[in-house]
Scaffold this active site. Sequence first.
Site, PDB file in Angstrom:
ATOM      1  N   ASN A   1       4.680  -3.270  10.026  1.00 15.69           N
ATOM      2  CA  ASN A   1       3.827  -3.100  11.076  1.00 15.69           C
ATOM      3  C   ASN A   1       4.422  -2.511  12.183  1.00 15.69           C
ATOM      4  O   ASN A   1       5.261  -3.024  12.949  1.00 15.69           O
ATOM      5  CB  ASN A   1       3.078  -4.870  11.271  1.00 15.69           C
TER       6      ASN A   1
ATOM      7  N   LYS B   1       0.979  -0.960   0.111  1.00 18.28           N
ATOM      8  CA  LYS B   1       0.032  -0.066   0.009  1.00 18.28           C
ATOM      9  C   LYS B   1       0.845   1.236  -0.019  1.00 18.28           C
ATOM     10  O   LYS B   1       0.505   2.205  -0.594  1.00 18.28           O
ATOM     11  CB  LYS B   1      -1.088   0.066   1.139  1.00 18.28           C
TER      12      LYS B   1
ATOM     13  N   CYS C   1      -4.641   7.990  34.675  1.00 20.82           N
ATOM     14  CA  CYS C   1      -4.261   7.063  33.342  1.00 20.82           C
ATOM     15  C   CYS C   1      -3.343   6.157  33.592  1.00 20.82           C
ATOM     16  O   CYS C   1      -2.281   6.419  34.320  1.00 20.82           O
ATOM     17  CB  CYS C   1      -3.793   8.081  32.242  1.00 20.82           C
TER      18      CYS C   1
ATOM     19  N   CYS D   1     -16.657 -10.695   7.335  1.00 18.42           N
ATOM     20  CA  CYS D   1     -15.541  -9.451   7.135  1.00 18.42           C
ATOM     21  C   CYS D   1     -16.558  -8.056   7.400  1.00 18.42           C
ATOM     22  O   CYS D   1     -17.454  -8.203   7.362  1.00 18.42           O
ATOM     23  CB  CYS D   1     -14.912  -9.510   5.815  1.00 18.42           C
TER      24      CYS D   1
ATOM     25  N   CYS E   1      -6.379   6.885  28.551  1.00 19.38           N
ATOM     26  CA  CYS E   1      -7.146   7.489  29.651  1.00 19.38           C
ATOM     27  C   CYS E   1      -8.641   7.032  29.771  1.00 19.38           C
ATOM     28  O   CYS E   1      -9.160   7.192  31.099  1.00 19.38           O
ATOM     29  CB  CYS E   1      -7.313   9.208  29.350  1.00 19.38           C
TER      30      CYS E   1
ATOM     31  N   ASN F   1      -7.234  -1.198  13.863  1.00 21.79           N
ATOM     32  CA  ASN F   1      -7.275  -2.551  15.040  1.00 21.79           C
ATOM     33  C   ASN F   1      -6.738  -1.629  16.244  1.00 21.79           C
ATOM     34  O   ASN F   1      -6.000  -0.531  16.175  1.00 21.79           O
ATOM     35  CB  ASN F   1      -6.293  -3.469  14.356  1.00 21.79           C
TER      36      ASN F   1
ATOM     37  N   CYS G   1      -5.862  10.594  26.457  1.00 26.67           N
ATOM     38  CA  CYS G   1      -5.213   9.896  25.389  1.00 26.67           C
ATOM     39  C   CYS G   1      -6.316   8.650  25.141  1.00 26.67           C
ATOM     40  O   CYS G   1      -7.034   8.278  25.907  1.00 26.67           O
ATOM     41  CB  CYS G   1      -3.825   9.424  25.931  1.00 26.67           C
TER      42      CYS G   1
END
Lengths: 398, 398
Positions: free
Chosen positions: A146, A123, A299, A246, A225, A180, A222
């Site tokens: 990744n 990509k 946090c 899917c 948090c 994800n 964030c």
Amino acid sequence: MTTVEELKLRIRELENELIKSKQKQSDAEHHLRPKIDQMSAEVVDSNPYSRLMALKRMGIVQDYERIRSYAVAVVGVGGVGSVTAEMLTRCGIGKLLLFDYDKVELANMNRLFFQPHQAGLSKVEAAEHTLRSINPDVPFESHNYNITTMDNFTHFMNRISHGGLEEGKPVDLVLSCVDNFEARMAINTACNELGQVWMESGVSENAVSGHIQLIIPGETACFACAPPLVVAANIDEKTLKRDGVCAASLPTTMGVVAGLLVQNVLKFLLGFGTVSYYLGYNAMQDFFPSMAMKANPQCDDRHCRRQQDEYKKKEVERPKQEVVQEEEEVVHEDNEWGIELVSEVSEAELQDASGPVPDLPEGITVAYTIPEKDGASGETVEETDQSLEELMAQMRKM
Amino acid sequence: MTTVEELKLRIRELENELIKSKQKQSDAEHHLRPKIDQMSAEVVDSNPYSRLMALKRMGIVQDYERIRSYAVAVVGVGGVGSVTAEMLTRCGIGKLLLFDYDKVELANMNRLFFQPHQAGLSKVEAAEHTLRSINPDVPFESHNYNITTMDNFTHFMNRISHGGLEEGKPVDLVLSCVDNFEARMAINTACNELGQVWMESGVSENAVSGHIQLIIPGETACFACAPPLVVAANIDEKTLKRDGVCAASLPTTMGVVAGLLVQNVLKFLLGFGTVSYYLGYNAMQDFFPSMAMKANPQCDDRHCRRQQDEYKKKEVERPKQEVVQEEEEVVHEDNEWGIELVSEVSEAELQDASGPVPDLPEGITVAYTIPEKDGASGETVEETDQSLEELMAQMRKM
């Protein structure tokens, strides 16, 4: 009977034809316009920046050329990320860093940007090739990996903090366009540690809702948090999640989310309008909830807590300068449109959530809870075997 | 010394190389994937429709394949129209009709879709070429002309009423993605006469607001029923209009408007969610006003008045069938999000407007008044020397 002269003539003809054919091919492959040294506001058909520079005369942007001084990292070059990268490229951004480990497939053709002939290419490679031909003025840096594996994460952190417009300086903004949980958490961890401002984007698995979110480490919540928020799609949730299917996606929803994201980027970088902290999009009802969330002092990510301490110190020390005030005003401007936001999260839901849950406007729900960590501090990449879908399914069963 | 055999060998080599080169060139130019007879929901990387067909399993769309039974006309293939056409193409629409008279220029490169190497080509030609390579399953019909001239208008009417999926049948929807008053009025006139449902879209000259609108002749306000509405950009209007400057545009705003438009098209054609009558986008505040407007019984367009009579008759005669009720419910569903809409149009503005002005939600203003006509009935193409800009400037001076 063929003479040697006739044969030699035929060879010359063929050689010429071959040169022409290869030239034509090369033109079609590269077809680059010449680079442009300085953005001009001249109103001529040949000026690719005239309609952007017109934003100055229209009183929207004070100094549009400033766009060339910013480097933006786009993490995830899929349905949202590719369009995000294209918009920034067409706007003439100073530098683009692209991160993705995936390959183009025909199954991606229901979203904008990639074309069938690119199937099989990485990509980032396919995107950079197209984007360079769209705007040769923009320098690109592509990483085909990744970001969630340990080595790549270290390299990613390094490029975020050193791959700015001037090598050695950090980028100006990181955009999360991943699909994800692990990748989002990796970006969150990196940006908290580096104090790097970033924006998150997401589209629901049923393709009809999405959101963007601005995260300023130490100032706004964030990703660790509070449980990440999603816009309710207002459909029967039982039909939404089934095993082995899917995710659905639409070029419309992804185009809208990319447009809202890059609009927020332009407003943030070029200083116009009100920058949104959280903006949702519910396509079923054409409903766009917005809200803001403060960072959570409890946090789990220690770098987030450190950034909060630093932010508080800065807030106290900050001189009441005019320029700073003005910027503050732009960012913090309230919603003046009479949109009343009412929480619809029940007490039970609040208790079930492992992280603190803010008062949520109608239509926004908690995507899933932050998984319990086994004593690890926030600086490492979040390790979990559970996918976003599994976490969402779990949350729903509570 | 070169032998005849050596020369012949060289000729064979060159011929082979030339064939390969031309083949490569042809592949690069056409790179079409094979056509797909039937949309499949199979989850494999090679299926370009898997993520769209997944909308069925997700409970969003009952019968996604139905998309192949619809023909849509896109009038204006610029910043909004080109992205609109691309989204519909990627969604696998049954047929696309494209209308535009303009050429691609480098000055268009700040918006999505067209690429620098297409500069000089007609927009419909360039668009059709790209769209065919994206999805060879979609049949295209392109018209490279200005619909507002008398002959072209007649031809346009003919194609709208006969260029449907089955030749001789009307198209299912007309989308206005034009950038001027005359073209919008021509589409309005044609659709009123034909009773053709259409959707209008627009982006402001300062690039930071836009809107979409659904027009069902006889039921909702047509373009002649009331002054067209625009979303207020909330900037100093004095800086907005100056003589001799080109309009600003942004890929973000245009991408969002195209996304909202095609989302509305999908909801309308495939019967899911709430179809919006009017949806505005104010990028400065991320504000999205929505509203609905009934047709005006005093509309200047006699075909609009005729359609209103026919609609009233149908409403009275309509049997209380379950299916019809369900459709009604989807289309008319109210905004349930607690967004309070308050009119900010003053009495003076209402009086200044030559057409009737509805109660407008905050943030939506009248773009300009309908110019006074000299006795002509509504069925002819609107003739005016004034551009949209001039009309808007006039309106502001009032």
